[in-house]
Design a protein around this motif. Structure first.
Motif, PDB file in Angstrom:
ATOM      1  N   SER A  99       3.419  10.451   6.328  1.00  0.00           N
ATOM      2  CA  SER A  99       2.848  11.790   6.539  1.00  0.00           C
ATOM      3  C   SER A  99       1.858  11.992   7.474  1.00  0.00           C
ATOM      4  N   GLN A 100       2.062  11.151   8.394  1.00  0.00           N
ATOM      5  CA  GLN A 100       0.864  11.449   9.635  1.00  0.00           C
ATOM      6  C   GLN A 100       1.700  11.961  10.915  1.00  0.00           C
ATOM      7  N   TRP A 101       2.173  13.216  10.947  1.00  0.00           N
ATOM      8  CA  TRP A 101       2.906  13.805  11.944  1.00  0.00           C
ATOM      9  C   TRP A 101       2.237  13.677  13.281  1.00  0.00           C
ATOM     10  N   GLN A 102       0.765  14.041  13.097  1.00  0.00           N
ATOM     11  CA  GLN A 102      -0.075  13.983  14.476  1.00  0.00           C
ATOM     12  C   GLN A 102      -0.228  12.698  15.118  1.00  0.00           C
ATOM     13  N   PHE A 103      -0.222  11.734  14.207  1.00  0.00           N
ATOM     14  CA  PHE A 103      -0.274  10.353  14.845  1.00  0.00           C
ATOM     15  C   PHE A 103       1.156  10.077  15.300  1.00  0.00           C
ATOM     16  N   ALA A 104       2.115  10.547  14.832  1.00  0.00           N
ATOM     17  CA  ALA A 104       3.495  10.088  15.237  1.00  0.00           C
ATOM     18  C   ALA A 104       3.652  10.905  16.662  1.00  0.00           C
ATOM     19  N   LEU A 105       3.319  11.964  16.726  1.00  0.00           N
ATOM     20  CA  LEU A 105       3.297  12.932  17.970  1.00  0.00           C
ATOM     21  C   LEU A 105       2.416  12.162  19.262  1.00  0.00           C
ATOM     22  N   LEU A 106       1.429  11.736  18.652  1.00  0.00           N
ATOM     23  CA  LEU A 106       0.533  11.070  19.872  1.00  0.00           C
ATOM     24  C   LEU A 106       1.042   9.813  20.234  1.00  0.00           C
ATOM     25  N   LEU A 107       1.546   8.993  19.389  1.00  0.00           N
ATOM     26  CA  LEU A 107       2.423   7.685  19.917  1.00  0.00           C
ATOM     27  C   LEU A 107       3.464   8.125  20.631  1.00  0.00           C
ATOM     28  N   CYS A 108       4.305   9.104  20.428  1.00  0.00           N
ATOM     29  CA  CYS A 108       5.248   9.337  21.227  1.00  0.00           C
ATOM     30  C   CYS A 108       4.764   9.858  22.649  1.00  0.00           C
ATOM     31  N   VAL A 109       3.608  10.682  22.627  1.00  0.00           N
ATOM     32  CA  VAL A 109       3.109  11.022  23.889  1.00  0.00           C
ATOM     33  C   VAL A 109       2.543   9.857  24.627  1.00  0.00           C
ATOM     34  N   ALA A 110       2.027   8.873  23.945  1.00  0.00           N
ATOM     35  CA  ALA A 110       1.460   7.711  24.637  1.00  0.00           C
ATOM     36  C   ALA A 110       2.518   6.698  25.380  1.00  0.00           C
ATOM     37  N   MET A 111       3.696   6.831  24.336  1.00  0.00           N
ATOM     38  CA  MET A 111       5.023   5.977  25.138  1.00  0.00           C
ATOM     39  C   MET A 111       5.267   6.689  26.316  1.00  0.00           C
ATOM     40  N   THR A 112       5.326   7.966  26.451  1.00  0.00           N
ATOM     41  CA  THR A 112       5.948   8.648  27.560  1.00  0.00           C
ATOM     42  C   THR A 112       4.990   8.393  28.937  1.00  0.00           C
ATOM     43  N   ALA A 113       3.692   8.353  28.537  1.00  0.00           N
ATOM     44  CA  ALA A 113       2.665   8.253  29.472  1.00  0.00           C
ATOM     45  C   ALA A 113       2.680   6.941  29.916  1.00  0.00           C
ATOM     46  N   ALA A 114       3.074   5.757  29.040  1.00  0.00           N
ATOM     47  CA  ALA A 114       3.167   4.610  29.556  1.00  0.00           C
ATOM     48  C   ALA A 114       4.447   4.191  30.022  1.00  0.00           C
ATOM     49  N   SER A 115       5.488   5.068  30.221  1.00  0.00           N
ATOM     50  CA  SER A 115       6.634   4.783  30.943  1.00  0.00           C
ATOM     51  C   SER A 115       7.683   4.105  29.889  1.00  0.00           C
ATOM     52  N   ILE A 116       7.137   4.271  28.657  1.00  0.00           N
ATOM     53  CA  ILE A 116       8.146   3.335  27.701  1.00  0.00           C
ATOM     54  C   ILE A 116       9.307   4.507  27.100  1.00  0.00           C
ATOM     55  N   GLU A 117      10.551   4.064  27.207  1.00  0.00           N
ATOM     56  CA  GLU A 117      11.439   4.982  26.936  1.00  0.00           C
ATOM     57  C   GLU A 117      11.734   5.156  25.268  1.00  0.00           C
ATOM     58  N   ALA A 118      11.638   6.443  25.035  1.00  0.00           N
ATOM     59  CA  ALA A 118      11.674   6.699  23.478  1.00  0.00           C
ATOM     60  C   ALA A 118      13.165   6.608  22.982  1.00  0.00           C
ATOM     61  N   SER A 119      13.377   5.847  21.949  1.00  0.00           N
ATOM     62  CA  SER A 119      14.865   5.636  21.317  1.00  0.00           C
ATOM     63  C   SER A 119      15.130   6.768  20.582  1.00  0.00           C
ATOM     64  N   ALA A 120      16.317   6.976  20.195  1.00  0.00           N
ATOM     65  CA  ALA A 120      16.734   7.986  19.205  1.00  0.00           C
ATOM     66  C   ALA A 120      16.054   7.837  17.996  1.00  0.00           C
ATOM     67  N   VAL A 121      15.971   6.681  17.498  1.00  0.00           N
ATOM     68  CA  VAL A 121      15.093   6.510  16.118  1.00  0.00           C
ATOM     69  C   VAL A 121      13.554   7.015  16.444  1.00  0.00           C
ATOM     70  N   SER A 122      13.083   6.694  17.321  1.00  0.00           N
ATOM     71  CA  SER A 122      11.543   7.041  17.419  1.00  0.00           C
ATOM     72  C   SER A 122      11.564   8.505  17.603  1.00  0.00           C
ATOM     73  N   CYS A 123      12.480   9.001  18.399  1.00  0.00           N
ATOM     74  CA  CYS A 123      12.608  10.580  18.567  1.00  0.00           C
ATOM     75  C   CYS A 123      12.665  11.254  17.176  1.00  0.00           C
ATOM     76  N   SER A 124      13.852  10.673  16.519  1.00  0.00           N
ATOM     77  CA  SER A 124      14.045  11.452  15.343  1.00  0.00           C
ATOM     78  C   SER A 124      12.862  11.428  14.340  1.00  0.00           C
ATOM     79  N   ALA A 125      12.225  10.181  14.237  1.00  0.00           N
ATOM     80  CA  ALA A 125      11.100   9.990  13.392  1.00  0.00           C
ATOM     81  C   ALA A 125       9.914  10.909  13.615  1.00  0.00           C
ATOM     82  N   VAL A 126       9.676  11.386  14.746  1.00  0.00           N
ATOM     83  CA  VAL A 126       8.666  12.180  15.001  1.00  0.00           C
ATOM     84  C   VAL A 126       9.052  13.481  14.559  1.00  0.00           C
TER      85      VAL A 126
END
Length: 96
Positions: free
Chosen positions: A14-41
């Protein structure tokens, strides 16, 4: 894989803020988000009652051609339904 696992752990904890921050960090690091990670956020936001955030993420991911699967769409629609915003989900979905 480790980023997706961390996002999934945030969702389950139940840490949606951290999930969102990780997703943003992935984008900033040019790491492509998978369907699993997008759906999890999106699911993490849904579980927290953040229907607007989940819907914004779904729309943003679609515009950026990021991978979103049926679970992501389902979580966003569920979030809208839980907050009595199912009409918005239906209307927005029909526009796309």
């Amino acid at each position: 894989v480790s980023c997706s696992a961390a996002i999934s752990a945030c969702e389950k904890g139940s840490q949606w803020q951290f999930a969102l921050l990780l997703c943003v960090a992935m984008t900033a690091a040019s790491i492509e988000a998978s369907a699993v990670s997008c759906s999890a956020v999106i699911s993490a936001c849904e579980k927290a009652g953040e229907w607007q955030r989940s819907w914004q993420l779904l729309n943003a991911m679609g515009q950026d051609a990021m991978a979103v699967d049926i679970f992501g769409y389902s979580a966003a629609i569920s979030a809208c339904g839980k907050c009595c915003e199912w009409q918005r989900a239906l209307l927005d979905g029909m526009r796309q």
